[in-house]
Design a protein around this motif. Structure first.
Motif, short mmCIF file in Angstrom:
data_model
loop_
_atom_site.label_atom_id
_atom_site.label_comp_id
_atom_site.label_asym_id
_atom_site.label_seq_id
_atom_site.Cartn_x
_atom_site.Cartn_y
_atom_site.Cartn_z
N TYR A 72 0.86 -1.19 0.00
CA TYR A 72 0.00 0.00 0.00
C TYR A 72 0.88 1.23 0.00
CZ TYR A 72 0.78 0.09 5.08
OH TYR A 72 1.34 0.12 6.32
N CYS A 75 2.58 3.22 3.07
CA CYS A 75 3.42 2.40 3.95
C CYS A 75 4.82 3.01 4.10
CB CYS A 75 3.52 1.01 3.33
SG CYS A 75 4.66 -0.08 4.12
N TYR A 77 7.45 1.56 6.01
CA TYR A 77 8.56 0.68 6.39
C TYR A 77 8.92 -0.35 5.34
CZ TYR A 77 7.27 2.98 10.67
OH TYR A 77 6.96 3.93 11.59
N ILE A 78 8.08 -1.33 5.17
CA ILE A 78 8.48 -2.48 4.36
C ILE A 78 8.14 -2.31 2.88
CG2 ILE A 78 8.25 -4.98 4.08
CD1 ILE A 78 9.74 -4.15 6.56
N CYS A 79 7.04 -1.62 2.58
CA CYS A 79 6.61 -1.58 1.19
C CYS A 79 7.67 -1.01 0.26
CB CYS A 79 5.28 -0.85 1.06
SG CYS A 79 4.02 -1.56 2.15
N GLU A 160 -2.32 2.10 9.09
CA GLU A 160 -1.26 1.25 8.54
C GLU A 160 -1.79 -0.18 8.42
OE1 GLU A 160 2.30 1.84 8.02
OE2 GLU A 160 1.99 3.99 8.16
N PHE A 161 -1.00 -1.02 7.79
CA PHE A 161 -1.37 -2.43 7.69
C PHE A 161 -0.21 -3.28 8.20
CE2 PHE A 161 -4.28 -0.51 4.82
CZ PHE A 161 -5.37 -1.35 4.71
N ASN A 162 -0.57 -4.34 8.85
CA ASN A 162 0.40 -5.35 9.24
C ASN A 162 0.26 -6.45 8.18
OD1 ASN A 162 2.00 -7.09 10.66
ND2 ASN A 162 0.81 -6.99 12.54
N LEU B 198 -1.64 -12.93 12.31
CA LEU B 198 -0.26 -13.04 11.86
C LEU B 198 0.61 -13.62 12.95
CD1 LEU B 198 -0.31 -9.50 10.36
CD2 LEU B 198 0.18 -11.51 9.00
N ALA B 212 11.82 -8.30 9.85
CA ALA B 212 11.09 -7.06 9.58
C ALA B 212 10.23 -7.25 8.33
CB ALA B 212 12.07 -5.92 9.39
N ARG B 213 9.41 -8.27 8.37
CA ARG B 213 8.66 -8.56 7.16
C ARG B 213 7.28 -7.92 7.15
NH1 ARG B 213 8.24 -14.45 6.55
NH2 ARG B 213 8.29 -14.42 8.79
N PHE B 214 6.97 -7.14 8.15
CA PHE B 214 5.65 -6.52 8.19
C PHE B 214 5.75 -5.02 8.14
CE2 PHE B 214 5.45 -10.27 10.98
CZ PHE B 214 4.82 -11.08 10.07
N CYS B 215 4.76 -4.44 7.51
CA CYS B 215 4.62 -3.00 7.61
C CYS B 215 4.02 -2.68 8.96
CB CYS B 215 3.67 -2.48 6.54
SG CYS B 215 4.47 -2.28 4.97
N GLY B 216 4.56 -1.70 9.64
CA GLY B 216 3.94 -1.21 10.86
C GLY B 216 4.07 -2.17 12.02
N ALA B 217 3.50 -1.77 13.12
CA ALA B 217 3.55 -2.58 14.32
C ALA B 217 2.29 -3.44 14.39
CB ALA B 217 3.67 -1.68 15.53
N GLY B 218 1.76 -3.63 15.56
CA GLY B 218 0.49 -4.34 15.65
C GLY B 218 0.66 -5.82 15.83
#
Lengths: 200, 258
Positions: A72, A75, A77-79, A160-162, B198, B212-218
């Protein structure tokens, strides 16, 4: 302007198709084509709207091997790493190989990932539209797209999305050939080898 | 007493549920609910909007009617990307239940895609995990019986039963305070957002340098580590992919309250 009006009409039509309960999977698009294999992700009848505002069936990408991922645009961090990973795979390929591989990033946040938002990322990251497609499905189709790609995600309270980050390699028929969850600018050698093999 | 008689009638005629249509959905009022799952971005009690839920899981008879009306979901026709090879494999034929699948047993060996399509055909949808857990927290008299040790033990007894014995019929167990049955003690059930959990490979891969394979925390953790019944459900759902089917996994649908 005309083309904008046309794409709006198409988007509306596409929306209408998606809400029809019978459209879970329809007949193959072109009569001359052989039926899709049962294990093809293109069995899923979903429409994607890309960074240029064009709406078409996901299965219209049939015919060319694809790298697919979900992301998305907001994002942090990872995107960005997912895009790096796609670029890293491309870098390992010859010009001829690169031209034969499509890369499709599908948004899990269609509410915010309008064609404009997608186009902004494509421009910022210098993604060649000849290879790269950034696209959003209808909101109600996100979970199904994630389902056939085996990607898990959850919307967080802050927008955000996990989610699991993966590059999935599809053959021309939409069958999953390989998958990597190693993200970043150092490509996964086994995965690159699978991509090369698919392009032969 | 009236409720007991009504329940007895429903149990006696397995097709009533299918024919009743609207009637088989029972209203679940809105409330605030602390899930056993703890998400750091949504801690504590969260609002749950009102919805209505099927009284029992979908039965073989009901699912047979669905595949008759929707041939593309028949065994052998549904694409394997949406329903793996074991899909409805316990039925004797694509349109025949046979001895191993009684009409009033809950349907099992159905994928998430198939369950999703069934509910959509009903003008309904699969429940979210929160909606499922919220309804399943109730016992016969209380909307939230989870702190009751005896109730917990009763639920846990089911999980210790061998899974290779025939499934009971749907609708045999006492109804909870919402008149919903079989949320525990019969089958596992799909939820719409099963793939938002998850915690499987993701948490197990702690040795992985690239975690660190996820966006964001949670990240997901458990608020209530003694609630084993819920823990097992979560572990099971988080291990599944959407085309998977198992011999103990069924589903029920919900509808939004207009």
């Amino acid at each position: 302007m005309k083309s904008l009006a046309l794409s709006i009409v198409l988007a509306v039509l596409a929306g209408a198709t998606v809400v029809t309960p019978d459209a879970a999977f329809a007949a193959p698009p072109a009569a001359q084509k052989a039926p899709l294999p049962g294990n093809s992700v293109y069995q899923l009848d979903v429409q994607l709207t890309d960074q240029a505002g064009r709406t078409s069936a996901w299965r219209d990408r049939r015919g060319k091997p694809q790298l697919v991922s979900m992301f998305y645009t907001s994002c942090q961090y990872i995107c960005p790493l997912i895009i790096d990973s796609g670029k890293a795979v491309q870098k390992q390929l010859s010009d001829a190989e690169r031209a034969r591989l499509g890369i499709t990033l599908i948004s899990m946040d269609p509410a915010r990932d309008t064609p404009q938002a997608l186009a902004k990322v494509a421009t910022q990251r210098k993604l060649d539209p000849a290879q790269w497609t950034l696209a959003s499905p209808a909101a109600e189709d996100v979970r199904s797209v994630a389902g056939v790609l085996n990607i898990r995600y959850r919307a967080l309270a802050d927008g955000e999305f996990n989610h699991t980050s993966a590059l999935v390699l599809l053959d021309g028929e939409g069958r999953i050939l390989a998958r990597t969850e190693k993200m970043g600018s150092k490509p996964d050698p086994e995965f690159v080898e699978a991509v090369r093999k698919a392009l032969r | 007493m009236i409720r007991v008689i009504a329940a007895a009638v429903l149990v006696a005629s397995p097709f009533v549920g299918a024919l009743a249509g609207e009637g088989s959905y029972l209203p679940i009022p809105s409330g605030r609910f602390a899930s056993a799952l703890n998400y750091e971005d949504a801690p504590g009690k969260q609002p749950v909007a009102a919805y209505s839920m099927m009284r029992t899981p979908v039965t073989n008879a009901e699912y047979l009617a669905f595949v008759k009306a929707n041939p593309k979901w028949q065994r052998g026709r549904a694409p394997t990307v949406m329903a793996e090879k074991r899909y409805l494999s316990h039925w004797v034929g694509p349109l025949e239940l046979g001895d191993t699948a009684k009409p009033d047993q809950p349907v099992v060996q159905v994928s998430w895609f198939a369950a999703d399509a069934y509910c959509a055909a009903q003008g309904a949808r699969l429940p979210t995990w929160t909606e499922w857990e919220y309804a399943a927290a109730a016992d016969e008299t209380r909307r939230d019986a989870r702190s009751d040790r005896i109730w917990r033990e009763r639920i846990l007894r089911w999980y210790s039963r061998p899974s290779n014995t025939a499934l009971p019929r749907a609708g045999l167990q006492p109804a909870n305070v919402y008149r919903v049955q079989d949320l525990h003690g019969l089958v596992w059930e799909w939820t719409e957002d099963f793939s938002s959990m998850l915690m499987d490979a993701d948490n197990r891969n702690q040795g992985d340098a690239d975690n660190a394979r996820f966006c964001g925390a949670g990240a997901l953790s458990m608020n209530d580590r003694d609630n084993y019944a819920v823990l097992m459900r979560v572990a099971m759902l988080s291990s599944l992919s959407a085309e998977a089917t198992t011999a103990n996994l069924g589903f029920r649908c919900v509808k939004d309250t207009p």
